[in-house]
Design a protein around this motif. Structure first.
Motif, short mmCIF file in Angstrom:
data_model
loop_
_atom_site.label_atom_id
_atom_site.label_comp_id
_atom_site.label_asym_id
_atom_site.label_seq_id
_atom_site.Cartn_x
_atom_site.Cartn_y
_atom_site.Cartn_z
N LYS A 67 0.98 -1.30 0.11
CA LYS A 67 -0.05 -0.03 0.00
C LYS A 67 0.89 1.44 0.05
CE LYS A 67 -2.03 1.76 3.96
NZ LYS A 67 -3.18 1.90 4.83
N VAL A 68 0.69 1.96 -0.86
CA VAL A 68 1.67 3.38 -0.92
C VAL A 68 0.47 4.24 -1.42
CG1 VAL A 68 3.71 2.39 -1.31
CG2 VAL A 68 2.59 2.90 -3.38
N GLY A 69 0.75 5.51 -1.08
CA GLY A 69 0.00 6.80 -1.99
C GLY A 69 0.51 6.92 -3.32
N TRP A 70 1.78 7.05 -3.65
CA TRP A 70 2.18 6.95 -4.97
C TRP A 70 3.36 6.22 -5.44
CZ3 TRP A 70 -0.19 10.65 -8.05
CH2 TRP A 70 -0.92 11.80 -7.63
N LYS A 72 6.38 4.31 -6.70
CA LYS A 72 7.48 4.60 -7.28
C LYS A 72 8.20 3.20 -7.82
CE LYS A 72 8.68 9.06 -5.07
NZ LYS A 72 7.79 9.28 -4.15
N ASN A 73 9.16 3.48 -8.81
CA ASN A 73 9.97 2.52 -9.14
C ASN A 73 10.73 1.73 -8.45
OD1 ASN A 73 8.95 2.55 -12.06
ND2 ASN A 73 10.47 4.09 -12.55
N GLY A 74 10.60 0.42 -8.34
CA GLY A 74 11.65 -0.31 -7.64
C GLY A 74 10.95 -0.80 -6.17
N PHE A 79 4.62 -6.34 1.08
CA PHE A 79 5.15 -6.20 2.41
C PHE A 79 4.82 -7.47 3.29
CE2 PHE A 79 5.78 -5.06 6.70
CZ PHE A 79 6.87 -3.82 6.53
N HIS A 419 9.90 -3.92 2.34
CA HIS A 419 9.39 -2.61 2.80
C HIS A 419 9.41 -1.67 1.67
CE1 HIS A 419 9.07 0.09 6.16
NE2 HIS A 419 9.55 0.99 5.61
N ASN A 420 8.56 -0.56 1.89
CA ASN A 420 8.40 0.34 0.67
C ASN A 420 8.29 1.75 0.91
OD1 ASN A 420 6.00 0.23 1.98
ND2 ASN A 420 4.87 -1.01 0.46
N GLU A 421 9.06 2.44 1.67
CA GLU A 421 9.28 3.75 1.91
C GLU A 421 10.68 3.93 1.01
OE1 GLU A 421 7.79 5.98 5.57
OE2 GLU A 421 9.01 4.19 6.01
N TRP A 422 10.72 4.64 -0.02
CA TRP A 422 12.12 4.91 -0.97
C TRP A 422 13.14 5.44 -0.06
CZ3 TRP A 422 14.38 9.76 -0.71
CH2 TRP A 422 13.54 10.82 -0.56
N GLU A 423 12.83 6.17 1.21
CA GLU A 423 13.71 6.84 1.81
C GLU A 423 14.68 5.74 2.85
OE1 GLU A 423 10.45 7.62 1.58
OE2 GLU A 423 9.59 8.49 3.43
N HIS A 426 15.42 2.00 -0.46
CA HIS A 426 16.02 2.54 -1.37
C HIS A 426 17.55 3.18 -0.70
CE1 HIS A 426 12.76 2.32 -4.60
NE2 HIS A 426 13.24 1.35 -4.06
N GLU A 427 17.14 3.83 0.22
CA GLU A 427 18.41 4.77 0.70
C GLU A 427 19.14 4.10 1.84
OE1 GLU A 427 17.38 8.79 0.90
OE2 GLU A 427 17.49 8.95 -1.49
N LYS B 67 -4.48 7.69 1.10
CA LYS B 67 -3.88 6.37 1.15
C LYS B 67 -2.44 6.34 1.15
CE LYS B 67 -3.20 3.62 -2.59
NZ LYS B 67 -3.55 2.67 -3.65
N VAL B 68 -1.65 5.97 2.35
CA VAL B 68 -0.18 6.08 2.27
C VAL B 68 0.49 4.66 2.95
CG1 VAL B 68 -0.07 8.34 2.60
CG2 VAL B 68 -0.33 6.90 4.58
N GLY B 69 1.60 4.42 2.55
CA GLY B 69 1.91 2.98 3.11
C GLY B 69 2.29 3.35 4.76
N TRP B 70 3.19 4.50 5.15
CA TRP B 70 3.42 4.86 6.33
C TRP B 70 3.09 6.18 6.66
CZ3 TRP B 70 5.44 1.10 9.47
CH2 TRP B 70 5.89 -0.01 8.74
N ASN B 420 -0.62 14.12 -0.46
CA ASN B 420 0.52 13.38 0.73
C ASN B 420 1.52 12.93 0.48
OD1 ASN B 420 -0.69 11.47 -0.70
ND2 ASN B 420 -2.20 10.95 1.02
N GLU B 421 2.54 13.24 -0.17
CA GLU B 421 3.88 13.05 -0.05
C GLU B 421 4.60 13.78 0.63
OE1 GLU B 421 5.31 10.49 -3.98
OE2 GLU B 421 4.35 12.55 -4.45
N TRP B 590 14.09 4.22 -13.84
CA TRP B 590 14.97 4.18 -12.62
C TRP B 590 14.19 4.37 -11.13
CZ3 TRP B 590 19.48 8.19 -13.79
CH2 TRP B 590 20.06 7.72 -14.85
N SER B 591 14.70 3.51 -10.14
CA SER B 591 14.14 3.50 -9.09
C SER B 591 14.35 4.76 -8.44
CB SER B 591 14.96 2.55 -7.94
OG SER B 591 16.21 2.87 -7.83
N TRP B 592 13.72 5.60 -7.41
CA TRP B 592 13.54 6.78 -7.03
C TRP B 592 15.02 7.38 -6.50
CZ3 TRP B 592 11.18 10.44 -8.57
CH2 TRP B 592 10.99 11.60 -7.95
N ASP B 593 15.76 6.43 -5.93
CA ASP B 593 16.96 6.95 -5.19
C ASP B 593 17.79 7.28 -6.35
OD1 ASP B 593 16.90 4.02 -5.61
OD2 ASP B 593 18.94 3.85 -5.00
#
Lengths: 768, 768
Positions: A67-70, A72-74, A79, A419-423, A426-427, B67-70, B420-421, B590-593
């Protein structure tokens, strides 16, 4: 408000008095587990008040649709959720025609819970008056056998106090359970089959998608005054996902009636036919019987404590805290099965999902290395080795890396990132560093080099390749930089040149390089096998070294500190002590952008580097960095206070070290972060152990020897712990006056106390 | 693959040939609207192929549960969705017992769509053979009246070609519609009432939560060879949310049968009783009749074009592109209603949600100022003034600001933030700058200062307060910094000191400060009223200035450029031209990072600053910055090419300017970003207009005068546009040899061409 209702006690967690507002917190704190399964301290009988129902089976998970709002690739497609497993503990009870429910009794008195950590059982007792005025005394004991780890046992005793009672016991197993944290309100379990036979009931269900098959079973016996009766059950409920029996019994006033329920799970991870397996394990358990099983269970816990106990004298809350931590770690993971790992909430809740974080390598492995057979730590390392292919796939398919670069997942159940928050996903790439560090740490502690040529080297190469590719060259700086990361301090996202990340990246490359050379000399066949398999060339190795040799590290010459990241000193540097108390915890009070641009640190970051690579830095450097970063650290991660405690002890800031120790050891018992209802913080509990052993005890391994520099908080009279060092067990007891060493083993060892060598002979005590 | 099936034509968008794979794209491109409502070019008759159904009503939205993941603090509770409105265009058709469906015909030929932009109607014609072998010729025309903006008209003609036909028309209105982008698969419309009366049907429904009440209505007439018949309808369907009539008619081979359907919406925003209003508006429309209504509609469009048309000779694709852009802007927003704004997809799709972005101030206002009465731009400014309280509330409650600081939302329907990002909503704060800039721009262009003391000053103060508080002092730099932002280039998140943001922050403070002084002198009563209302002290003003005077701007002395943000030069600076084509668009590959740490720029960022504040910088500075940043810009935002086109023109890089012009003007027609199926990019279309007027025409307003420096792409013979400058209409026609000016107005004006003053007399042509 931190809660403070747990009675101080050396060996037990005790709650007295019934308070509906504490039920969910106590459900977490009184959880039990045996490494293979566990559950929250939910009541067996129906309870209509606020409750968080949770039973869990190790290794059984559900890939919930992301579940995500937007998008993102990757992002991973799912979950992995810690799965609320079928309930086998449930026993609905009817007394003189009334459903017994603590939430609707007219009086509940003498309510007492005890989690006896020494013996590994959970007991609940109380007196209650029902609406129909029947007064009963109840005592329930539950344990999950360590020896027969598919089996739990409940002994539920009722004594009618003021009149005879017709008691109807309605034990059940129920696969119609849901997760509180489903993303899409979906069911995770598909019922397959229900079976009954005499006093036994079986519900077989499988997880959707992952198709783990689980038979949840029960066997019930009804006793009066301890004597087995032969009441036959009727079946009240045989739904597709639940089976429930009903036993009617008439109990005279003052007599003790009880139901003994055996229950548990047999799972397709371990059995071809889970129903047959369940039938067999019930027979084994019945054959032993409640008393013998409990006795063996207590003996198993005694063995665990024999090795892992830490005693603290003169400070019962500190004593209780450390034992609670050690107890929970052992309930969660016993190291028997290399498919398993150490979930952040263990068997106490479903939050966070996934079973494996960098917590395992950074925090848990030292505990398991020192208190268990070294095979346990090796299993934890092997878990990552077995998932190397998926880490390579993750780096390649999701993140655009090539040539065998491996990025281990931030959160995983089976090696796939979930897990799916890019921050974060991915980071927060520093996790790769801890996984390499654990290999180094394992060898340093155990002296078992064989793991590296056998398995570890491939992991080290995949990780080194990742760092090599992930660093980029800055013409501006004429050095390699690592841009766009999140460090261990998750209150920063997308920062450049996180000191910790850059440092461990360089270290990983150098360490992999060294091990390649060493394996080449000492294990030439393994070297050939691996180098061919991963197709590693001299050119690539050369490129690695140019990255590691020219890595950039942000620092402030003026302050004599390393910078957590580029630009850290541009922040508005108001120390935590000047931050209004009403603003904390900042992650609950502030919007995320404000958290990010503040100087506040969730958990050790630069200081984590000083912890891992202590001997790369001088004590003066540590002190400058500690003083600077500690002043901005809000410790809103459970993983934070332990590292600060260890470093404060090293810097002789003993009051601070003690405060951090209490915070880490009693984080859940005193509910510092106001969230214990959701479960306990299991992985950080290993950090508590480190606070004592490495912090106060000052234990280090250098050159194949144990070193100590013992200190003791002024609040304590003494403390002791044991270390399993290369198959010899050393006990260390510290008081304000002296440190005593004794050795269970067969050959003498030399330990160093404040750099002074001390010989310890087997079965002799030496005082330093 | 860019599609390329739209026929080049000066005034029309034409598709020839039926291709099921193009249906969704054409539904977007052939959308019609009249500022109050609109819809995609969905077929009236049932269509079983792939389609994206969409009808929209201006100002009617739905707050869909976020709708958001976290969850992160400060996230809004809802995301305002552009609402798929009830369908009034639907006409099911049965021919000789077969449901007519283009997807199941055995043959479709001569299929042609035309969107006649000059006259504002949409026509579809084709010949089809049904499975039952009936061959029919069909012509359908649809328009949404500009004059009666609650009414649309459909004239649907069928001629059986090879045999007589029994034709059953089943027109309906249907509120049982859903959004494709619901977060939780919920229905947004609650049906209230269905009513019929003769040939009229009404469905009244209201939105859940927001309770907008809408009556969707229809009136049907059946004609044979143009003569009204008097067939009575039977009602086939009167559900709670749908009403459908059925008209049976027998049509001889070669005769033309038609249904004329009037439909549309009356909404509670405008009417107490929406049903009564619907009944009345039907009467008005019937009284005028199809022909007269269409005639008036064409006349209304002629008036719009009279003012806003841009002609281009010698390049039909360029001509078609700019007219398509101007047409869509006028379909979306006509400026009559200050409650409305310019949604990013207009009435062509539901993606993005919200109606108002910074696009309005940064891109759309110049177009509306120059092609409409100045009241229209004033309405757009007033929209923000009316939402100032909510912007203050947003800053205070969600983000921790105080003392009347205002942060306007990133996306809104009613003044509340609904995106909501965190990296956008909380960090893309530069939007506040464009809102202040629009006030300056409005005054610069119109000379109407009255808006500032009346309304604008309060907005400017709220915004200046925000920047004052948002900046923080860096001891390290001894200057004010703005940490943790996302700039216009959304391919960077949580960066420090975005040049554009810092620059506009400083400008906002300075501009607000100046206007306070000016209003104080020239409008002392307004000054007193406002300063008392907002409680602004001299101390605070003093603090503002110390922030603006000590603002830090990142730059590179070596390269002579401003840095997009701190650390930009640390990136791996591979220009876009060296990036493998297979890697683009990077936001899909590409992935976001990886996007974030790359040097690639989604849209003008530093260059946006050079666009807004052109006269603060030298042409040499512009050129250095343009050359540097253009080489890293991937133009993956629809808002990007126009700014680069304008600057390329200024720098005499005419080939580049022309390429960017085509890209911006034909973005949707040629589907550059491979997403036109989801709708058109409306707001960036104003950027296309700017590319010609400000880019090629070089129009600027300086010291209350219009300035031009006309250039012309070598591909064109000439172009012309008109500017409504302070109630005089100036026409500018540019060829390779000369520029002609002519004036509709009553007093001469002086314009400057390449800084040379030229007098233009009313109704005379002047050549420069």
């Amino acid at each position: 408000m931190n809660q403070d209702y747990i009675q101080p006690n050396d060996w037990s967690i005790i709650e007295e008095g019934f308070d509906v507002d504490r039920v969910k917190s106590s459900e977490s704190l009184f959880s039990i587990g045996n490494g293979a399964m566990g559950q929250r301290a939910n009541f067996e009988e129906n309870y209509s008040g606020h409750t968080f129902q949770g039973s869990y089976i190790a290794g059984i998970y559900y890939p919930d649709k992301t579940k995500v709002g937007w998008w993102k690739n990757g992002y991973p497609k799912y979950f992995a959720k810690v799965l609320n497993a079928p309930n086998w503990i449930g026993i609905d009870i009817e007394i003189n025609g009334e459903n017994f429910d603590l939430n609707s009794c007219t009086e509940v008195s003498n309510f007492r819970r005890e989690l006896n950590m020494k013996e590994g059982w959970y007991n609940r007792s109380f007196t209650a008056v029902l609406k129909n005025k029947t007064e009963i005394a109840v005592n329930v004991r539950r344990f999950l056998s360590i020896e027969l780890d598919e089996v739990g046992y409940i002994n539920y005793e009722i004594t009618p106090l003021n009149k005879d009672a017709k008691i109807v016991y309605k034990p059940y197993v129920d696969a119609g359970v849901t997760n509180e944290d489903t993303n899409w309100e979906e069911k995770f379990w598909e019922p397959l089959d229900v079976k009954k036979s005499g006093n036994e009931g079986f519900v077989t269900a499988q997880t959707f998608k992952t198709h783990f098959k689980v038979t949840t079973f029960m066997h019930n016996s009804i006793l009066t005054n301890g004597e087995l009766t032969h009441i036959s059950p009727s079946t009240i409920d045989a739904l597709s996902d639940k089976i429930q029996f009903s036993y009617d019994t008439i109990v005279a006033k003052g007599e003790k009636s009880s139901i003994q329920k055996i229950g548990g799970y047999t799972v397709s991870l371990n059995h071809e036919n889970t129903v047959t397996a369940a039938e067999k394990i019930i027979q084994v358990a019945l054959h032993k019987g409640y008393d013998q099983l409990l006795e063996e269970h207590i003996a198993a816990w005694a063995k665990i404590w024999e090795m892992s106990d830490i005693t603290i004298t003169g400070d019962v809350k500190a004593q209780q805290g450390i034992r609670f931590n050690i107890f929970q770690l052992n309930q969660t993971y016993l190291g028997k099965d290399s498919r398993l790992n150490i979930g952040p909430k263990g068997f106490t809740g479903e939050k966070y999902g996934g079973s494996t974080y960098w917590d395992t390598e950074a925090y848990c492995i030292p505990f398991y290395m020192a208190t268990k057979d070294q095979q346990v730590a090796r299993n934890l390392l092997t878990y990552r080795f077995n998932q190397l292919d998926k880490a390579i796939e993750n780096a390649k398919d999701n993140l655009g890396f090539k040539n065998g670069a491996a990025l281990y997942p931030m959160v995983t159940m089976n090696g796939e990132e979930c897990h799916n928050e890019w921050e974060i996903t991915h980071e927060e790439i520093h996790r790769n560093g801890a996984i390499a560090f654990a290999i180094f740490n394992y060898y340093r502690f155990t002296g078992d080099y064989s793991y590296i040529p056998e398995k570890g080297l491939e992991v080290l190469i995949g990780i080194a390749r990742f760092w090599h590719q992930r660093a980029s060259f800055s013409k501006e700086k004429d050095q390699y930089v690592i841009l766009g990361v999140t460090g261990p301090n998750e209150y920063e996202n997308n920062i450049n040149n996180n000191f910790y990340t850059n440092y461990i990246a360089k270290w990983c490359i150098d360490y992999a390089y060294e091990q390649i050379q060493k394996v080449s000399l000492e294990y030439p066949l393994d070297h050939k096998r691996i180098i061919e398999k991963v197709a590693l060339s001299e050119t690539e190795l050369h490129e690695w070294k140019s990255v590691s040799q020219n890595m950039y590290f942000p620092k402030s010459a003026e302050l004599g500190i390393y910078l957590q990241q580029d630009g850290f000193l541009d922040k508005d540097l108001v120390p935590v002590k000047d931050l209004d108390r009403s603003q904390r915890p900042i992650n609950q009070k502030w919007s995320w952008d404000r958290v990010l641009r503040s100087p506040y640190i969730k958990q050790a970051d630069v200081l984590q580097c000083f912890y891992f690579f202590e001997n790369h830095f001088s004590k003066e450097e540590l002190e400058r960095n500690f003083d600077f970063y500690e002043s901005f650290t809000v410790h809103e991660s459970s993983l934070s206070p332990c590292v600060h405690s260890i470093q404060a002890a090293k810097l002789d800031k003993m009051d601070m070290a003690y405060t951090f120790y209490l915070r880490t050891s009693r984080l859940d018992l005193d509910d510092y972060n106001k969230e214990v209802e959701e479960g306990c913080h299991i992985t950080s509990m290993a950090g508590t152990w480190m606070s004592i052993v490495e912090g106060f005890g000052g234990m280090r391994v250098k050159n194949d020897s144990l070193h100590f520099s013992p200190k003791i908080p002024k609040e304590w009279e003494g403390y002791s712990f044991k270390i399993n060092f290369r198959n010899q067990i050393l006990k260390i007891a510290v008081t304000h006056n002296e440190t005593q060493f004794s050795l269970e083993g067969d050959k003498e060892i030399t330990v160093f106390v404040n750099e002074k060598p001390i010989e310890v002979q087997p079965n002799q005590m030496v005082t330093a």
